[in-house]
Design a protein around this motif. Structure first.
Motif, PDB file in Angstrom:
ATOM      1  N   ASN A 121      -1.317  -3.140   2.693  1.00 46.64           N
ATOM      2  CA  ASN A 121      -1.314  -3.274   4.145  1.00 46.64           C
ATOM      3  C   ASN A 121      -2.668  -2.967   4.770  1.00 46.64           C
ATOM      4  OD1 ASN A 121       1.407  -3.948   4.165  1.00 46.64           O
ATOM      5  ND2 ASN A 121       2.042  -1.816   4.260  1.00 46.64           N
ATOM      6  N   VAL A 122      -3.584  -2.423   4.005  1.00 47.58           N
ATOM      7  CA  VAL A 122      -4.902  -2.036   4.497  1.00 47.58           C
ATOM      8  C   VAL A 122      -5.909  -3.121   4.148  1.00 47.58           C
ATOM      9  CG1 VAL A 122      -6.708  -0.294   4.319  1.00 47.58           C
ATOM     10  CG2 VAL A 122      -4.327   0.405   4.232  1.00 47.58           C
ATOM     11  N   VAL A 123      -6.774  -3.444   5.103  1.00 45.23           N
ATOM     12  CA  VAL A 123      -7.783  -4.487   4.889  1.00 45.23           C
ATOM     13  C   VAL A 123      -9.194  -3.912   4.879  1.00 45.23           C
ATOM     14  CG1 VAL A 123      -8.749  -6.636   5.822  1.00 45.23           C
ATOM     15  CG2 VAL A 123      -6.294  -6.229   5.934  1.00 45.23           C
ATOM     16  N   VAL A 124      -9.442  -2.891   5.709  1.00 46.83           N
ATOM     17  CA  VAL A 124     -10.779  -2.306   5.824  1.00 46.83           C
ATOM     18  C   VAL A 124     -10.709  -0.808   5.552  1.00 46.83           C
ATOM     19  CG1 VAL A 124     -12.722  -1.848   7.374  1.00 46.83           C
ATOM     20  CG2 VAL A 124     -11.518  -4.026   7.512  1.00 46.83           C
ATOM     21  N   ILE A 125     -11.636  -0.320   4.755  1.00 42.65           N
ATOM     22  CA  ILE A 125     -11.782   1.112   4.493  1.00 42.65           C
ATOM     23  C   ILE A 125     -13.145   1.535   5.024  1.00 42.65           C
ATOM     24  CG2 ILE A 125     -11.918   2.914   2.727  1.00 42.65           C
ATOM     25  CD1 ILE A 125      -9.186   1.695   2.685  1.00 42.65           C
ATOM     26  N   MET A 136       8.552   3.448   2.880  1.00 41.24           N
ATOM     27  CA  MET A 136       7.488   2.510   2.552  1.00 41.24           C
ATOM     28  C   MET A 136       7.140   2.635   1.068  1.00 41.24           C
ATOM     29  SD  MET A 136       3.760   2.240   4.330  1.00 41.24           S
ATOM     30  CE  MET A 136       2.506   2.804   3.198  1.00 41.24           C
ATOM     31  N   ASP A 137       7.030   1.524   0.404  1.00 39.41           N
ATOM     32  CA  ASP A 137       6.668   1.490  -1.001  1.00 39.41           C
ATOM     33  C   ASP A 137       5.152   1.632  -1.124  1.00 39.41           C
ATOM     34  OD1 ASP A 137       6.933   1.207  -3.736  1.00 39.41           O
ATOM     35  OD2 ASP A 137       6.751  -0.971  -3.647  1.00 39.41           O
ATOM     36  N   LYS A 138       4.703   2.682  -1.761  1.00 35.30           N
ATOM     37  CA  LYS A 138       3.269   2.934  -1.885  1.00 35.30           C
ATOM     38  C   LYS A 138       2.734   2.224  -3.128  1.00 35.30           C
ATOM     39  CE  LYS A 138       3.378   7.413   0.441  1.00 35.30           C
ATOM     40  NZ  LYS A 138       3.545   6.927   1.716  1.00 35.30           N
ATOM     41  N   TYR A 176      -6.214   8.115  -1.259  1.00 36.85           N
ATOM     42  CA  TYR A 176      -4.756   7.992  -1.150  1.00 36.85           C
ATOM     43  C   TYR A 176      -4.325   7.945   0.314  1.00 36.85           C
ATOM     44  CZ  TYR A 176       0.189   9.139  -1.608  1.00 36.85           C
ATOM     45  OH  TYR A 176       1.554   9.118  -1.514  1.00 36.85           O
ATOM     46  N   ASP A 177      -4.862   8.866   1.111  1.00 36.14           N
ATOM     47  CA  ASP A 177      -4.508   8.906   2.539  1.00 36.14           C
ATOM     48  C   ASP A 177      -4.939   7.629   3.261  1.00 36.14           C
ATOM     49  OD1 ASP A 177      -3.396  11.419   2.236  1.00 36.14           O
ATOM     50  OD2 ASP A 177      -5.154  12.478   3.010  1.00 36.14           O
ATOM     51  N   ASN A 178      -6.060   7.062   2.889  1.00 35.06           N
ATOM     52  CA  ASN A 178      -6.560   5.866   3.543  1.00 35.06           C
ATOM     53  C   ASN A 178      -5.856   4.588   3.100  1.00 35.06           C
ATOM     54  OD1 ASN A 178      -9.141   6.144   5.401  1.00 35.06           O
ATOM     55  ND2 ASN A 178      -9.140   7.807   3.892  1.00 35.06           N
ATOM     56  N   LEU A 179      -5.275   4.605   1.935  1.00 33.68           N
ATOM     57  CA  LEU A 179      -4.617   3.421   1.400  1.00 33.68           C
ATOM     58  C   LEU A 179      -3.120   3.369   1.702  1.00 33.68           C
ATOM     59  CD1 LEU A 179      -6.409   3.316  -2.037  1.00 33.68           C
ATOM     60  CD2 LEU A 179      -6.590   1.571  -0.245  1.00 33.68           C
ATOM     61  N   ASN A 180      -2.538   4.511   1.987  1.00 35.59           N
ATOM     62  CA  ASN A 180      -1.077   4.564   2.154  1.00 35.59           C
ATOM     63  C   ASN A 180      -0.645   4.985   3.536  1.00 35.59           C
ATOM     64  OD1 ASN A 180      -0.111   3.913  -0.596  1.00 35.59           O
ATOM     65  ND2 ASN A 180      -1.363   5.654  -1.114  1.00 35.59           N
TER      66      ASN A 180
END
Length: 88
Positions: A61-65, A1-3, A84-88
């Motif tokens: 790929n993330v919409v809600v944090i 996966m491309d971060k 970083y962990d929440n976004l990737n």
């Protein structure tokens, strides 16, 4: 996966927020909101803060944090690694 959000990018955004004149006037949660607003890949209107603990926007790929479990913003390494962990 491309971060999309590398640790280097997140650290740069963190330092950018930390350099803002009013950073010490905002609490940790609002600084986190400010941080994620800079990371939003969409338009300004696509970013939303849902009080008290959620931000939504276009973060790849993330919409809600969920900020409820976020470490204190001023604990740089903990906060940046958590982001970083929440976004990737």
């Amino acid at each position: 996966m491309d971060k999309k959000f590398t640790l280097c990018i997140l650290q740069q955004i963190y330092e950018f927020i930390l350099a803002e004149e009013d950073v010490n006037k905002r609490d940790s949660r609002l600084n986190a909101v400010r941080f994620f607003s800079e990371l939003n890949l969409g338009t300004k209107s696509s970013f939303r803060y849902e009080w008290p603990y959620k931000v939504s926007g276009q973060f790849g790929n993330v919409v809600v944090i969920d900020l409820e479990g976020a470490p204190d913003f001023f604990s740089k390494d903990l906060f940046v690694n958590w982001a970083y962990d929440n976004l990737n």
